[in-house]
Write an enzyme that holds these catalytic residues in place. Structure first.
Site, PDB file in Angstrom:
ATOM      1  N   GLU A 389      42.903  36.934  62.396  1.00 57.34           N
ATOM      2  CA  GLU A 389      43.731  37.908  61.686  1.00 57.34           C
ATOM      3  C   GLU A 389      43.128  38.237  60.323  1.00 57.34           C
ATOM      4  O   GLU A 389      42.704  37.351  59.590  1.00 57.34           O
ATOM      5  CB  GLU A 389      45.150  37.370  61.530  1.00 57.34           C
ATOM      6  CG  GLU A 389      45.868  37.221  62.863  1.00 57.34           C
ATOM      7  CD  GLU A 389      47.265  36.643  62.713  1.00 57.34           C
ATOM      8  OE1 GLU A 389      47.611  36.226  61.591  1.00 57.34           O
ATOM      9  OE2 GLU A 389      48.003  36.615  63.704  1.00 57.34           O
ATOM     10  N   ARG A 405      41.595  35.228  58.151  1.00 59.36           N
ATOM     11  CA  ARG A 405      42.060  33.866  58.452  1.00 59.36           C
ATOM     12  C   ARG A 405      40.940  33.114  59.148  1.00 59.36           C
ATOM     13  O   ARG A 405      40.385  33.582  60.142  1.00 59.36           O
ATOM     14  CB  ARG A 405      43.311  33.897  59.331  1.00 59.36           C
ATOM     15  CG  ARG A 405      43.926  32.507  59.504  1.00 59.36           C
ATOM     16  CD  ARG A 405      45.319  32.557  60.093  1.00 59.36           C
ATOM     17  NE  ARG A 405      45.304  32.735  61.526  1.00 59.36           N
ATOM     18  CZ  ARG A 405      46.384  32.646  62.298  1.00 59.36           C
ATOM     19  NH1 ARG A 405      47.564  32.412  61.747  1.00 59.36           N
ATOM     20  NH2 ARG A 405      46.313  32.833  63.591  1.00 59.36           N
TER      21      ARG A 405
END
Length: 424
Positions: A389, A405
């Site tokens: 993400e 992330r």
């Protein structure tokens, strides 16, 4: 020499305590009591519609072998823009745990006034004793206002103490809990993305996890909320992506999740992307064979898009972009559940993510771009392997930064491209 160093350390420590707002005489007094206290304010906003809005965490440390009893705490709401925004305040105890919990209320709910004292009358344990001051906002609280609370003093059986305050977050903003557990019969709302339309309308998209809080595969639709007054009021949610019982399978085997939204600020058209899984009950798109190589519905998770040309009021039927965007060898291509950006020349930049193999770290993050107002899209080269993400932002020099992330460690990864994702 060691004596001089020791004295220097004591002097420096005393200066440091005074510099951070903890006067040396107060510190000495508290040390004599065997007690010390500090206050920390959360950085998150206080939300309308939530029963509890944590304002302050007060930690009282009791020295080993010391016995003490907490008698009362004095708080102040000075700095709050309008006390009428607050309906009530209450104190809670969380033992030695710093995380807020309303499980143990202390005393009664109190009306908000500028300065108030809450009686406590409870023993303090050796070590850490954590308390939270929380508030509940009125439904008419003004989103432009802020709330500020402080702890003036703490009365104990050993004497009064003045807590050291963290002044980094002096005030908290007011927000709205737009969707909550069981609203409109939906078990859980998760994975939100927020953007502003060309007309200034706020558009929030999210997972509507109808039966449970878990991720795909489950009965999940993509919902949208609109606000035309800057977030003060919101229209009833719209379902903008629902694959129903496609293929004769129940809705819990036709879930859509992880919406990403982008607005073409030149044409006003709005695009929302999401991931659709068909079949595979009990599987997860990011684990093992929850999604597989190729394009086949029922094996590989599908990259879907809906669009709106009327400021988010109505939406097109879902369009499947999987064959146009995903490489056949990839195990997964999915929208990153974020908001994309529209560059000044009209180029649309949307964060995406995916898997190249079955292994845990065979993940990547990148962007996809459109230079023709969303008619065609091109996926960039992976910016970072072992991440997923991500959020894109344009830097001052025109390059695109991707904040990711990181699957490798508990730190974010950052990649920058100057050619819309062809190199990083």
């Amino acid at each position: 020499m060691s004596i001089r160093l020791g004295l220097r350390f004591v002097v420096l420590a005393a200066c440091a305590l005074a510099w951070i707002g903890f006067p040396p005489d107060t510190f000495a007094q508290q040390q004599q009591h065997g007690l010390a206290a500090n206050v920390v304010r959360p950085v998150h906003p206080i939300l309308i519609r939530n029963q509890h809005g944590p304002l302050l965490r007060v930690i009282i440390d009791v020295a080993p072998g010391q016995a003490a009893r907490l008698e009362s705490m004095e708080f102040s709401l000075d700095g709050t823009d309008d006390l009428n925004d607050i309906e009530a305040v209450q104190l809670f105890g969380t033992g030695n745990q710093e995380t807020f919990s309303p499980a143990t209320p202390i005393g009664e709910v109190a009306a908000p006034v500028r300065t108030f004292t809450l009686p406590v009358d409870r023993p303090l344990s050796e070590g850490r004793n954590v308390f939270w001051l929380s508030c509940r906002l009125n439904g008419t609280a003004d989103l432009r206002h802020q709330v500020s609370a402080s702890c003036n003093s703490i009365a104990t059986s050993l004497g009064d103490i003045v807590p050291q305050e963290d002044v980094a977050n002096a005030k908290q903003r007011i927000g709205v809990a737009l969707r909550r557990h069981n609203d409109d019969g939906v078990h859980t709302y998760r994975i939100p993305a927020l953007t502003t339309s060309a007309k200034g309308t706020l558009l929030a998209v999210y997972d509507m996890r109808r039966r449970a809080g878990r991720d795909l595969q489950e009965d999940i639709d993509i919902g949208l909320s609109r606000s035309t007054d800057g977030g003060r009021t919101w229209e009833s949610p719209r379902v903008i992506m629902d694959m129903g019982t496609y293929g004769g399978l129940p809705e819990e085997q036709n879930g859509c999740s992880d919406p990403g939204i982008i607005v073409d600020q030149q044409t006003g058209e709005i695009f929302c992307f999401a991931l659709w899984m068909n079949g595979k009950p009990g599987k997860h798109q990011w684990v093992d064979d929850g999604s597989e190589p190729g394009f086949e519905i029922g094996k590989s998770a599908q990259f879907m898009m809906v669009r709106s040309t009327d400021d988010g009021l109505t939406w097109s039927p879902p369009e499947n972009l999987t064959r146009k965007l995903k490489q056949e060898s990839w195990w997964l291509l999915a929208p990153s559940p974020q908001s994309g950006i529209c560059l000044s020349d009209g180029t649309l930049v949307m964060p995406v993510e995916g898997r190249t193999a079955r292994e845990h770290l065979a993940t990547f993050a990148t962007i996809m771009v459109s230079r023709d107002h969303g008619n065609t899209w091109t996926v960039g080269k992976p910016a970072y392997s072992g991440g997923n993400e991500c959020q894109a932002a344009q830097l001052g020099d025109g390059s695109i930064m991707l904040n990711i992330r990181n699957d490798h460690e508990r730190f974010r990864a950052v990649a920058v491209t100057k050619d819309l994702g062809q190199t990083w």
